[in-house]
Motif scaffolding. Structure first.
Motif, PDB file in Angstrom:
ATOM      1  N   VAL A  35     -45.818  11.675  85.227  1.00 21.92           N
ATOM      2  CA  VAL A  35     -45.321  11.759  84.388  1.00 21.92           C
ATOM      3  C   VAL A  35     -44.416  12.815  85.402  1.00 21.92           C
ATOM      4  CG1 VAL A  35     -45.536  13.696  82.411  1.00 21.92           C
ATOM      5  CG2 VAL A  35     -47.125  12.242  83.148  1.00 21.92           C
ATOM      6  N   SER A  36     -42.604  12.717  84.210  1.00 18.34           N
ATOM      7  CA  SER A  36     -41.632  13.427  84.428  1.00 18.34           C
ATOM      8  C   SER A  36     -40.941  14.336  85.018  1.00 18.34           C
ATOM      9  CB  SER A  36     -40.429  12.627  84.200  1.00 18.34           C
ATOM     10  OG  SER A  36     -39.928  11.147  84.270  1.00 18.34           O
ATOM     11  N   SER A  60     -37.890   6.369  83.413  1.00 17.39           N
ATOM     12  CA  SER A  60     -38.072   5.763  81.937  1.00 17.39           C
ATOM     13  C   SER A  60     -37.077   5.607  80.770  1.00 17.39           C
ATOM     14  CB  SER A  60     -39.350   5.751  81.195  1.00 17.39           C
ATOM     15  OG  SER A  60     -39.828   7.264  80.445  1.00 17.39           O
ATOM     16  N   LYS A  61     -36.861   5.045  80.263  1.00 18.44           N
ATOM     17  CA  LYS A  61     -35.936   5.108  79.054  1.00 18.44           C
ATOM     18  C   LYS A  61     -35.264   6.529  78.727  1.00 18.44           C
ATOM     19  CE  LYS A  61     -36.204   2.024  75.577  1.00 18.44           C
ATOM     20  NZ  LYS A  61     -36.443   0.777  75.156  1.00 18.44           N
ATOM     21  N   LYS A  64     -40.207  10.217  80.045  1.00 13.88           N
ATOM     22  CA  LYS A  64     -41.077  11.075  79.680  1.00 13.88           C
ATOM     23  C   LYS A  64     -42.408  10.526  81.313  1.00 13.88           C
ATOM     24  CE  LYS A  64     -45.778  12.019  77.277  1.00 13.88           C
ATOM     25  NZ  LYS A  64     -45.852  11.231  75.726  1.00 13.88           N
ATOM     26  N   TYR A  65     -41.849   9.310  81.837  1.00 13.22           N
ATOM     27  CA  TYR A  65     -42.419   8.635  83.129  1.00 13.22           C
ATOM     28  C   TYR A  65     -41.015   8.315  84.286  1.00 13.22           C
ATOM     29  CZ  TYR A  65     -46.491   8.427  80.248  1.00 13.22           C
ATOM     30  OH  TYR A  65     -47.386   8.542  78.870  1.00 13.22           O
ATOM     31  N   THR A  66     -41.154   8.402  85.354  1.00 13.89           N
ATOM     32  CA  THR A  66     -40.763   7.841  86.373  1.00 13.89           C
ATOM     33  C   THR A  66     -42.013   7.332  87.254  1.00 13.89           C
ATOM     34  OG1 THR A  66     -40.031  10.304  86.670  1.00 13.89           O
ATOM     35  CG2 THR A  66     -39.837   8.192  88.378  1.00 13.89           C
ATOM     36  N   SER A  67     -40.890   5.988  87.454  1.00 16.20           N
ATOM     37  CA  SER A  67     -41.911   5.453  88.412  1.00 16.20           C
ATOM     38  C   SER A  67     -41.389   5.355  89.636  1.00 16.20           C
ATOM     39  CB  SER A  67     -41.220   3.092  88.091  1.00 16.20           C
ATOM     40  OG  SER A  67     -40.701   2.997  88.144  1.00 16.20           O
TER      41      SER A  67
END
Length: 97
Positions: A35-36, A60-61, A64-67
């Motif tokens: 989760v970002s 993410s676009k 909300k999330y980060t890889s």
């Protein structure tokens, strides 16, 4: 089958595949999703900080999330698996890919 046994079987299979597909020591690419808004990115970076890892992140676009991708040279498949377990134990809500 309980989740602990499934996890152990997964890691045994991964270890065998790693021995079959690479000469060790070797580069390994980890990929995680966190989760970002949390501390996951920093927590992961801290776990790989002393290994000379190259760490890249991609949000993410919707943000909300980060890889988190980590490229690091490790001595053997056991070291790869140990890091997966360390991340799972120390980073809340992490998804390993």
């Amino acid at each position: 089958m309980d989740s602990s046994k499934k996890t152990d079987e997964f890691y045994e299979k991964l270890k065998a595949q790693l021995y079959d597909t690479a000469l060790w020591p070797s580069e390994y690419l980890y990929k995680f999703i966190v989760v970002s808004s949390g501390t996951g990115i920093k927590d992961i970076e801290d776990l790989f900080n002393d290994l000379g890892a190259v760490i890249t992140t991609n949000e993410s676009k919707n943000g909300k999330y980060t890889s988190v991708s980590i490229n690091v040279r490790l001595k053997n498949p056991e070291a790869v698996i140990a890091k997966y377990k360390e991340v799972a134990e120390n980073v809340e809500g992490v998804i390993s890919l």
